[in-house]
Design a protein around this motif. Structure first.
Motif, short mmCIF file in Angstrom:
data_model
loop_
_atom_site.label_atom_id
_atom_site.label_comp_id
_atom_site.label_asym_id
_atom_site.label_seq_id
_atom_site.Cartn_x
_atom_site.Cartn_y
_atom_site.Cartn_z
N PRO A 47 68.67 -17.41 32.22
CA PRO A 47 70.00 -16.84 32.53
C PRO A 47 71.04 -17.90 32.90
O PRO A 47 72.24 -17.67 32.74
N ASP A 48 70.58 -19.06 33.40
CA ASP A 48 71.52 -20.10 33.81
C ASP A 48 72.01 -20.96 32.63
O ASP A 48 73.04 -21.62 32.72
N GLN A 49 71.24 -20.91 31.55
CA GLN A 49 71.51 -21.87 30.47
C GLN A 49 72.91 -21.75 29.86
O GLN A 49 73.50 -22.75 29.47
N THR A 50 73.45 -20.54 29.80
CA THR A 50 74.75 -20.37 29.16
C THR A 50 75.90 -20.85 30.05
O THR A 50 77.02 -21.01 29.59
N ARG A 51 75.64 -21.04 31.35
CA ARG A 51 76.75 -21.38 32.26
C ARG A 51 76.74 -22.82 32.73
O ARG A 51 77.53 -23.21 33.59
N GLU A 81 79.99 -24.97 33.06
CA GLU A 81 81.08 -24.53 33.94
C GLU A 81 81.12 -25.45 35.16
O GLU A 81 80.07 -25.87 35.65
N SER A 82 82.34 -25.72 35.66
CA SER A 82 82.47 -26.60 36.83
C SER A 82 81.66 -26.06 38.00
O SER A 82 81.73 -24.86 38.29
N PHE A 83 80.95 -26.91 38.67
CA PHE A 83 80.18 -26.63 39.88
C PHE A 83 79.00 -25.68 39.68
O PHE A 83 78.40 -25.24 40.63
N TYR A 84 78.70 -25.37 38.42
CA TYR A 84 77.58 -24.44 38.23
C TYR A 84 76.26 -25.19 38.32
O TYR A 84 76.06 -26.21 37.67
N ARG A 85 75.36 -24.67 39.14
CA ARG A 85 74.03 -25.28 39.27
C ARG A 85 73.00 -24.18 39.10
O ARG A 85 73.18 -23.06 39.57
N ALA A 86 71.92 -24.51 38.43
CA ALA A 86 70.91 -23.49 38.16
C ALA A 86 70.22 -23.06 39.46
O ALA A 86 70.24 -23.79 40.45
N THR A 132 68.12 -26.62 24.94
CA THR A 132 66.97 -25.71 24.91
C THR A 132 66.10 -26.12 26.10
O THR A 132 65.98 -27.32 26.37
N SER A 133 65.58 -25.14 26.80
CA SER A 133 64.83 -25.49 28.00
C SER A 133 63.85 -24.39 28.36
O SER A 133 64.09 -23.22 28.04
N GLN A 134 62.78 -24.80 28.99
CA GLN A 134 61.79 -23.82 29.46
C GLN A 134 61.34 -24.25 30.85
O GLN A 134 60.98 -25.43 31.05
N VAL A 135 61.39 -23.33 31.77
CA VAL A 135 61.03 -23.67 33.16
C VAL A 135 59.59 -24.17 33.21
O VAL A 135 58.69 -23.57 32.62
N GLY A 136 59.44 -25.31 33.87
CA GLY A 136 58.09 -25.88 34.03
C GLY A 136 57.63 -26.70 32.84
O GLY A 136 56.61 -27.37 32.90
N VAL A 137 58.37 -26.64 31.74
CA VAL A 137 57.95 -27.39 30.53
C VAL A 137 58.89 -28.56 30.27
O VAL A 137 58.47 -29.69 30.04
N GLY A 138 60.18 -28.32 30.35
CA GLY A 138 61.13 -29.41 30.14
C GLY A 138 62.42 -28.94 29.48
O GLY A 138 62.59 -27.76 29.15
N THR A 139 63.31 -29.92 29.29
CA THR A 139 64.64 -29.61 28.79
C THR A 139 65.01 -30.60 27.69
O THR A 139 64.66 -31.78 27.76
#
Ligand code: ATP
Ligand code: MG
Length: 520
Positions: free
Chosen positions: A438-442, A445-450, A480-487
């Motif tokens: 859900p965080d990947q699309t944002r 944006e300024s100051f956006y952190r996952a 493209t990214s997967q939690v725990g796998v990499g980005t």
């Protein structure tokens, strides 16, 4: 119908009486009889009949035709002529008074009845038609939309006052002219003359609408943005009789739209500015607090301060100063980018050498943490790009890869130069914590952190800056990214960003103009 009031004009008294009695028998009301034109006119205005039976040949100064024409002029009463014979000349004159029928003497009661009923009906229909026409004319004249009608050859047959005002043409001057001359339209953007909707309707035989960004060129050359529709005027089911074009002035609507857009843009900018200021001041407060606390601790401990502790405090101060410096640099960069003063200086460079050096320098600083492997997959890697921005972009992406990877993680930078597509592709890949979907699309944006990095220090400006650098090169970035796998970040930049920029500027001026004019 029955009960209709009828005036009989007949100079033969016996005949007049016979007709009057026939009429009474038929149920009509005879308002009077008259034997001369003068008397007939006086009786008609005094008794207000609904129909006049008029002998064509009357004794005296006025014959039936002259009398009928005066009655028609003064009162809206239908006339039926009674005639024993009619020479061509007399009949032609009679026609001019628009009679509602003729009865040829001698006639039967039945003939009389039929002629009267048809005359009355015809008159009523005519009156209704006239009323409808008057209503339509009032409607067209009071309409704020402009209306132009043409015949089947496309020549103007009607213009309402709104059409006169908008086109600058008076109906009397426009009548009979080609519609294309009176209703001259152009494309607002390309300024080319557009096909006239009248011509199109006559060809396609169906309703047509103007495209967006259409302007009318008025008689004195003024340009007015308009919207319109043009419909065929049909006689019967498929025969086209002409075209009616309805159009309206869009200037005001367009102006309002532009103002609204400008206002919305300004409000959004103000909102972002406030957010920016509050976040930046908050971010500065953290390292300042660290410095302040460290200084206080040094002061408090005075002579008791051990060398080891001093070292720890100084390191903290140094770290805080560095993060303030980084933040300062990012804020300045953003400020320049927002003010559209980002200095973009493209120059020839060898991408392979550039990346290799960058990774070497970067690894000196970060080698304790991660291993960074650079691989170049192409032979020819010369390009025209802005070195400074490219450096900024890759450093930010590599810093993130390091920051969001565990110690000793493996990070790869890959470079491919595609001479066919004329692009350079950079892949920056890590095996770190990854980014929740859900965080990947944002991320840009300024100051956006996952949501999964809250415990790791950061401002959320790095990727915004990366995006600015990519945009300056007219490139693209994706993740493209997967939690725990990499980005994996992929950046595609034109090999010769200078020439692509020139093309983009050309395109931009076109599309900006379109945007400025957009009514939707
Ligand atoms: P800074 O402004 O100091 O760079 P930051 O690193 O938090 O702060 P960005 O670089 O803009 O900000 O990154 C935005 C967010 O994207 C990060 O907070 C993080 O959640 C996520 N992110 C970026 N790169 C990675 C990565 N390689 N692995 C995991 N998450 C990442
Ligand atoms: Mg970052």
């Amino acid at each position: 119908m029955g009960q209709a009031k009828i005036l009989v004009v007949e100079d033969e008294v016996i005949v007049a009486r016979t007709i009057a009695s026939q009429l009474t028998q038929l149920g009509y009301i005879v308002t009077g009889t008259a034997s001369s034109g003068k008397v007939a006119i006086a009786k008609a205005s005094a008794t207000q009949p609904e129909l006049v039976l008029m002998d064509i040949i009357l004794k005296g100064e006025m014959d039936g035709i002259a009398t009928a024409s005066q009655i028609r002029e003064q009162l809206d009463v239908p006339i039926i002529y009674l005639t024993a014979y009619g020479d061509d000349h007399t009949l032609e004159r009679a026609k001019l008074t628009q009679p509602f029928g003729y009865i040829v003497k001698p006639f039967t009661t039945k003939d009389l009845r039929i002629a009267i009923e048809i005359g009355l009906l015809k008159h009523q229909l005519e009156r209704e038609l006239r009323e409808n026409r008057d209503q339509l004319a009032t409607l067209l004249n009071s309409m704020s939309d402009a209306v132009i009608a043409t015949n089947e050859q496309g020549a103007v047959t009607f213009m309402n006052p709104a059409a006169e005002a908008l086109t600058g043409w008076q109906q009397k001057d426009a009548l009979g002219n080609e519609a294309t001359k009176i209703f001259h339209i152009v494309d607002e953007v390309t300024e080319t003359t557009l096909e006239n909707p009248v011509t199109k309707v006559l060809r396609e035989q169906q309703v047509v609408y103007l495209g967006e960004f259409t302007s009318l060129i008025t008689k004195n050359g003024k340009r007015i943005p308009i919207g319109d529709s043009a419909s065929p005027l049909k006689r019967g089911s498929d025969q086209i009789n002409g075209v009616v074009v309805v159009f309206w002035d869009l200037s005001e609507r367009r102006q309002t739209k532009l103002l609204e857009q400008a206002l919305e843009k300004e409000q959004e900018l103000n909102r972002l500015k406030s957010l920016f200021i509050s976040t930046v001041s908050h971010e500065f407060r953290n390292p300042l607090t660290v410095i302040q606390t460290a200084v206080e601790l040094i002061e408090m401990q005075g002579a008791n301060l051990t060398d080891a502790k001093r070292g720890v405090y100084l390191k903290r101060i140094q770290g805080a100063v560095q993060s303030m410096e980084k933040l300062m640099e990012e804020v300045l960069f953003m400020g320049r980018a927002e003010a559209e003063k980002l200095i973009y200086n493209p120059a020839g460079l060898n991408l392979e050498n550039f990346c290799r050096e960058l990774v070497e320098d970067f690894s000196i600083v970060e080698s304790r943490v991660c291993e960074i492997v650079f691989t170049c997959h192409s032979e020819n890697t010369s390009a025209v790009m802005d070195e400074g921005l490219l450096h900024y972009m890759l450093i930010n992406l590599l810093s993130n890869a390091v920051k969001y990877s565990p110690r000793g993680g493996n990070i790869q930078l890959d470079l491919i130069c595609d001479p066919i597509e004329k692009v350079a592709i950079f892949y920056i890949q890590d095996q770190g914590m990854g980014i929740p979907e859900p965080d990947q699309t944002r991320l840009f944006e300024s100051f956006y952190r996952a949501s999964n990095v809250q415990s790791i220090q950061g401002t959320g400006l790095g990727l915004v800056i990366v995006k600015r650098c990519v945009d300056a090169h007219r490139g693209k970035i994706s993740v493209t990214s997967q939690v725990g796998v990499g980005t994996k970040f992929t950046v595609i930049l034109p090999l010769n960003s200078e020439s692509s920029l020139i093309e983009a500027i050309k395109e931009g001026t076109e599309s900006n103009r379109k945007e400025d004019l957009d009514p939707t």
